[in-house]
Motif scaffolding. Structure first.
Motif, PDB file in Angstrom:
ATOM      1  N   MET A  67       0.864  -1.217   0.152  1.00 22.34           N
ATOM      2  CA  MET A  67       0.019   0.099  -0.067  1.00 22.34           C
ATOM      3  C   MET A  67       1.016   1.194  -0.033  1.00 22.34           C
ATOM      4  SD  MET A  67      -2.843  -1.500   2.646  1.00 22.34           S
ATOM      5  CE  MET A  67      -3.630   0.176   2.919  1.00 22.34           C
ATOM      6  N   LEU A  68       1.975   1.173   0.666  1.00 24.57           N
ATOM      7  CA  LEU A  68       2.939   2.416   0.866  1.00 24.57           C
ATOM      8  C   LEU A  68       3.571   2.718  -0.638  1.00 24.57           C
ATOM      9  CD1 LEU A  68       4.199   4.511   2.779  1.00 24.57           C
ATOM     10  CD2 LEU A  68       6.186   2.785   3.179  1.00 24.57           C
ATOM     11  N   ALA A  69       3.921   1.529  -1.256  1.00 20.28           N
ATOM     12  CA  ALA A  69       4.569   1.627  -2.599  1.00 20.28           C
ATOM     13  C   ALA A  69       3.431   2.151  -3.483  1.00 20.28           C
ATOM     14  CB  ALA A  69       4.922   0.105  -3.086  1.00 20.28           C
ATOM     15  N   LEU A  70       2.290   1.751  -3.370  1.00 26.19           N
ATOM     16  CA  LEU A  70       1.329   2.189  -4.434  1.00 26.19           C
ATOM     17  C   LEU A  70       0.995   3.653  -4.333  1.00 26.19           C
ATOM     18  CD1 LEU A  70      -1.403  -0.606  -4.401  1.00 26.19           C
ATOM     19  CD2 LEU A  70       0.156  -0.011  -6.290  1.00 26.19           C
ATOM     20  N   THR A  71       0.852   4.412  -2.965  1.00 24.70           N
ATOM     21  CA  THR A  71       1.047   5.589  -2.879  1.00 24.70           C
ATOM     22  C   THR A  71       1.993   6.319  -3.184  1.00 24.70           C
ATOM     23  OG1 THR A  71       1.727   5.471  -0.487  1.00 24.70           O
ATOM     24  CG2 THR A  71      -0.704   5.526  -0.929  1.00 24.70           C
ATOM     25  N   PHE A 105      -5.865  14.835  -6.663  1.00 25.74           N
ATOM     26  CA  PHE A 105      -5.221  13.437  -6.476  1.00 25.74           C
ATOM     27  C   PHE A 105      -3.995  13.426  -5.785  1.00 25.74           C
ATOM     28  CE2 PHE A 105      -2.940   9.986  -8.297  1.00 25.74           C
ATOM     29  CZ  PHE A 105      -3.708   8.699  -8.308  1.00 25.74           C
ATOM     30  N   LEU A 106      -3.347  14.457  -5.759  1.00 25.11           N
ATOM     31  CA  LEU A 106      -1.931  14.675  -5.181  1.00 25.11           C
ATOM     32  C   LEU A 106      -2.292  14.875  -3.562  1.00 25.11           C
ATOM     33  CD1 LEU A 106       0.957  15.121  -5.106  1.00 25.11           C
ATOM     34  CD2 LEU A 106       0.688  17.193  -5.583  1.00 25.11           C
ATOM     35  N   HIS A 107      -3.272  15.593  -3.129  1.00 23.42           N
ATOM     36  CA  HIS A 107      -3.368  15.784  -1.482  1.00 23.42           C
ATOM     37  C   HIS A 107      -4.271  14.547  -1.196  1.00 23.42           C
ATOM     38  CE1 HIS A 107      -2.015  19.703  -1.260  1.00 23.42           C
ATOM     39  NE2 HIS A 107      -2.615  20.114  -2.530  1.00 23.42           N
ATOM     40  N   VAL A 108      -4.948  13.849  -2.053  1.00 25.16           N
ATOM     41  CA  VAL A 108      -5.801  12.553  -1.432  1.00 25.16           C
ATOM     42  C   VAL A 108      -4.469  11.316  -1.207  1.00 25.16           C
ATOM     43  CG1 VAL A 108      -6.947  10.597  -2.175  1.00 25.16           C
ATOM     44  CG2 VAL A 108      -8.151  13.004  -2.550  1.00 25.16           C
ATOM     45  N   VAL A 109      -3.830  11.540  -2.262  1.00 24.18           N
ATOM     46  CA  VAL A 109      -2.719  10.257  -1.897  1.00 24.18           C
ATOM     47  C   VAL A 109      -1.850  10.926  -0.928  1.00 24.18           C
ATOM     48  CG1 VAL A 109      -0.550   9.215  -3.262  1.00 24.18           C
ATOM     49  CG2 VAL A 109      -2.850   9.615  -4.365  1.00 24.18           C
ATOM     50  N   SER A 110      -1.528  12.122  -0.578  1.00 25.42           N
ATOM     51  CA  SER A 110      -0.840  12.525   0.613  1.00 25.42           C
ATOM     52  C   SER A 110      -1.341  12.409   2.068  1.00 25.42           C
ATOM     53  CB  SER A 110      -0.328  14.008   0.470  1.00 25.42           C
ATOM     54  OG  SER A 110       0.502  14.434   1.333  1.00 25.42           O
ATOM     55  N   VAL A 111      -2.591  12.380   2.128  1.00 29.71           N
ATOM     56  CA  VAL A 111      -3.392  12.147   3.217  1.00 29.71           C
ATOM     57  C   VAL A 111      -3.243  10.715   3.527  1.00 29.71           C
ATOM     58  CG1 VAL A 111      -5.563  12.421   4.284  1.00 29.71           C
ATOM     59  CG2 VAL A 111      -4.630  14.350   3.003  1.00 29.71           C
ATOM     60  N   LEU A 151      -8.479   5.661   2.793  1.00 25.93           N
ATOM     61  CA  LEU A 151      -9.114   6.338   1.500  1.00 25.93           C
ATOM     62  C   LEU A 151     -10.120   7.160   1.566  1.00 25.93           C
ATOM     63  CD1 LEU A 151      -8.370   6.576  -1.414  1.00 25.93           C
ATOM     64  CD2 LEU A 151      -9.609   4.563  -1.920  1.00 25.93           C
ATOM     65  N   ILE A 152     -11.195   6.605   2.097  1.00 25.13           N
ATOM     66  CA  ILE A 152     -12.437   7.435   2.587  1.00 25.13           C
ATOM     67  C   ILE A 152     -12.020   8.664   3.186  1.00 25.13           C
ATOM     68  CG2 ILE A 152     -14.805   7.364   3.615  1.00 25.13           C
ATOM     69  CD1 ILE A 152     -14.952   4.300   2.840  1.00 25.13           C
ATOM     70  N   ARG A 153     -11.228   8.660   4.260  1.00 29.42           N
ATOM     71  CA  ARG A 153     -10.822   9.870   5.157  1.00 29.42           C
ATOM     72  C   ARG A 153     -10.109  10.991   4.078  1.00 29.42           C
ATOM     73  NH1 ARG A 153      -6.114  10.913   9.586  1.00 29.42           N
ATOM     74  NH2 ARG A 153      -5.013  10.575   7.818  1.00 29.42           N
ATOM     75  N   ALA A 154      -9.305  10.344   3.069  1.00 31.50           N
ATOM     76  CA  ALA A 154      -8.424  11.300   2.385  1.00 31.50           C
ATOM     77  C   ALA A 154      -9.583  12.013   1.526  1.00 31.50           C
ATOM     78  CB  ALA A 154      -7.462  10.408   1.870  1.00 31.50           C
ATOM     79  N   VAL A 155     -10.483  11.015   0.930  1.00 34.68           N
ATOM     80  CA  VAL A 155     -11.464  11.918  -0.053  1.00 34.68           C
ATOM     81  C   VAL A 155     -12.207  12.865   0.564  1.00 34.68           C
ATOM     82  CG1 VAL A 155     -13.130  11.437  -1.576  1.00 34.68           C
ATOM     83  CG2 VAL A 155     -11.124   9.903  -1.658  1.00 34.68           C
ATOM     84  N   LEU A 156     -12.702  12.380   1.704  1.00 41.71           N
ATOM     85  CA  LEU A 156     -13.886  13.197   2.316  1.00 41.71           C
ATOM     86  C   LEU A 156     -13.052  14.596   3.011  1.00 41.71           C
ATOM     87  CD1 LEU A 156     -15.783  11.065   4.645  1.00 41.71           C
ATOM     88  CD2 LEU A 156     -16.459  12.102   2.455  1.00 41.71           C
ATOM     89  N   PHE A 157     -11.774  14.605   3.235  1.00 40.23           N
ATOM     90  CA  PHE A 157     -11.150  15.853   3.864  1.00 40.23           C
ATOM     91  C   PHE A 157     -10.748  16.770   2.481  1.00 40.23           C
ATOM     92  CE2 PHE A 157      -9.805  13.966   8.054  1.00 40.23           C
ATOM     93  CZ  PHE A 157     -10.124  15.138   8.747  1.00 40.23           C
ATOM     94  N   ILE A 158     -10.307  15.886   1.443  1.00 40.09           N
ATOM     95  CA  ILE A 158      -9.694  16.793   0.366  1.00 40.09           C
ATOM     96  C   ILE A 158     -10.804  17.331  -0.642  1.00 40.09           C
ATOM     97  CG2 ILE A 158      -8.075  16.744  -1.522  1.00 40.09           C
ATOM     98  CD1 ILE A 158      -6.717  16.895   1.379  1.00 40.09           C
TER      99      ILE A 158
END
Length: 312
Positions: A67-71, A105-111, A151-158
């Motif tokens: 998962m870390l490698a994918l991000t 996309f960049l900020h979602v992946v960062s979170v 992933l859901i947290r990242a999308v909702l925040f960004i």
């Protein structure tokens, strides 16, 4: 090259300037940039390939590494190809929707990346502080569910960031002094009141990074306390080696990110190219070094990688 340039009067296009103040050195800068990117892709794809192929590595810790490698791949790939187009071909234009999509996309992946680091810290806490229950507490299915929650947290925040900007009018001279669509850099070219955007971006930074760092610090504080209580030197050394790679990755990921965000918001005297170089360190250095660190410090993964390399 002139045919590649886009006029500033096109209302549907933003202009990414690359690294302002260092335009003459864009070609030279692109050399280490492209090398770091290639090393990052190669290292992370090797980790993914080995973990997927080896049945013995189908464990929670290695699922987290995947998962870390994918991000890492997603984070650098969302920025570097476009940056290289700017440096090599002077293709500076990007549509408004394309810019907002890249930013989202960049900020979602960062979170999401931060969420995975928190889960990895929790994984090490259970493995060292409660090893007898590790297999029942952290299963592959539970790790996958934690990944979906992250992933859901990242999308909702960004998601509010591009939606708030989409409603704002922007000036006709839409020049972004950056090599990619970073939130604050994009927000500054809009002519409306962006106070809400700035405040919300700051809240996300404090909430996400602050909370995640607190949880990571708590986990590793408990881990270090447990390690110090281990009586045998061999077990002490093994537990310490297990955590060293994770702590190195945490420091590499958060240090440039925090420094870049703080200087971008509160240090007006720093030259723009310094901000951009710091941001690039966050996007390139961790994705490049993470697979190297884990490949060296994680014996089981290291042995499998060496086996595949020798076989080839």
């Amino acid at each position: 090259m002139a045919s590649f340039n886009l006029t500033h009067s096109d209302p549907s296009t933003f202009i990414l300037m690359g690294i302002p103040g260092l335009e003459a050195a864009h070609i030279l800068i692109s050399i280490p940039l492209s090398m770091f990117y290639i090393i990052s892709l190669l290292g992370n794809f090797v980790v993914l390939f080995v973990v997927v192929k080896e049945q013995t590595l189908h464990k929670p810790m290695y699922l987290l590494l995947c998962m870390l490698a994918l991000t890492d791949i997603s984070m650098s790939s969302s920025v570097i190809p476009k940056a290289l187009c700017i440096f090599w071909f002077n293709l500076k234009g990007i549509t408004v929707d394309g810019c907002l999509t890249q930013m989202f996309f960049l900020h979602v992946v960062s979170v999401m990346h931060s969420s995975i680091l928190v889960t990895m810290a929790f994984d090490r806490y259970i493995a060292i502080c409660n090893p007898l229950r590790y297999a029942t507490i952290l299963t592959n299915a539970r790790i996958a569910k934690l990944g979906i929650v992250g992933l859901i947290r990242a999308v909702l925040f960004i998601l509010p960031l591009p939606l708030l900007l989409k409603r704002q009018p922007f000036c006709t001279n839409c020049i972004i002094p950056h090599m990619y669509c970073e939130h604050i850099a994009v927000a500054k070219i809009f002519t409306g009141d962006i106070t809400v955007n700035k405040m919300y971006g700051l809240v996300i930074a404090v909430t996400v990074i602050g909370l995640d760092l607190m949880l990571i610090a708590l986990s590793y504080g408990l881990v270090i306390r447990a390690i110090l209580r281990i009586s045998t030197k061999k077990a002490h050394q093994k537990a310490l080696n297990t955590c060293t790679a994770h702590i190195c990755v945490m420091l590499m990921s958060y240090t440039p990110s925090l420094f870049s965000k703080l200087t971008h918001r509160f240090s007006q005297g720093i030259a723009p190219h310094v901000h951009i170089i710091l941001a690039n360190l966050y996007l390139l250095i961790p994705p490049m070094l993470n697979p190297i660190i884990y490949g060296v410090k994680t014996k089981e993964l290291h042995d499998k990688v060496v086996k595949y390399i020798c076989r080839r």
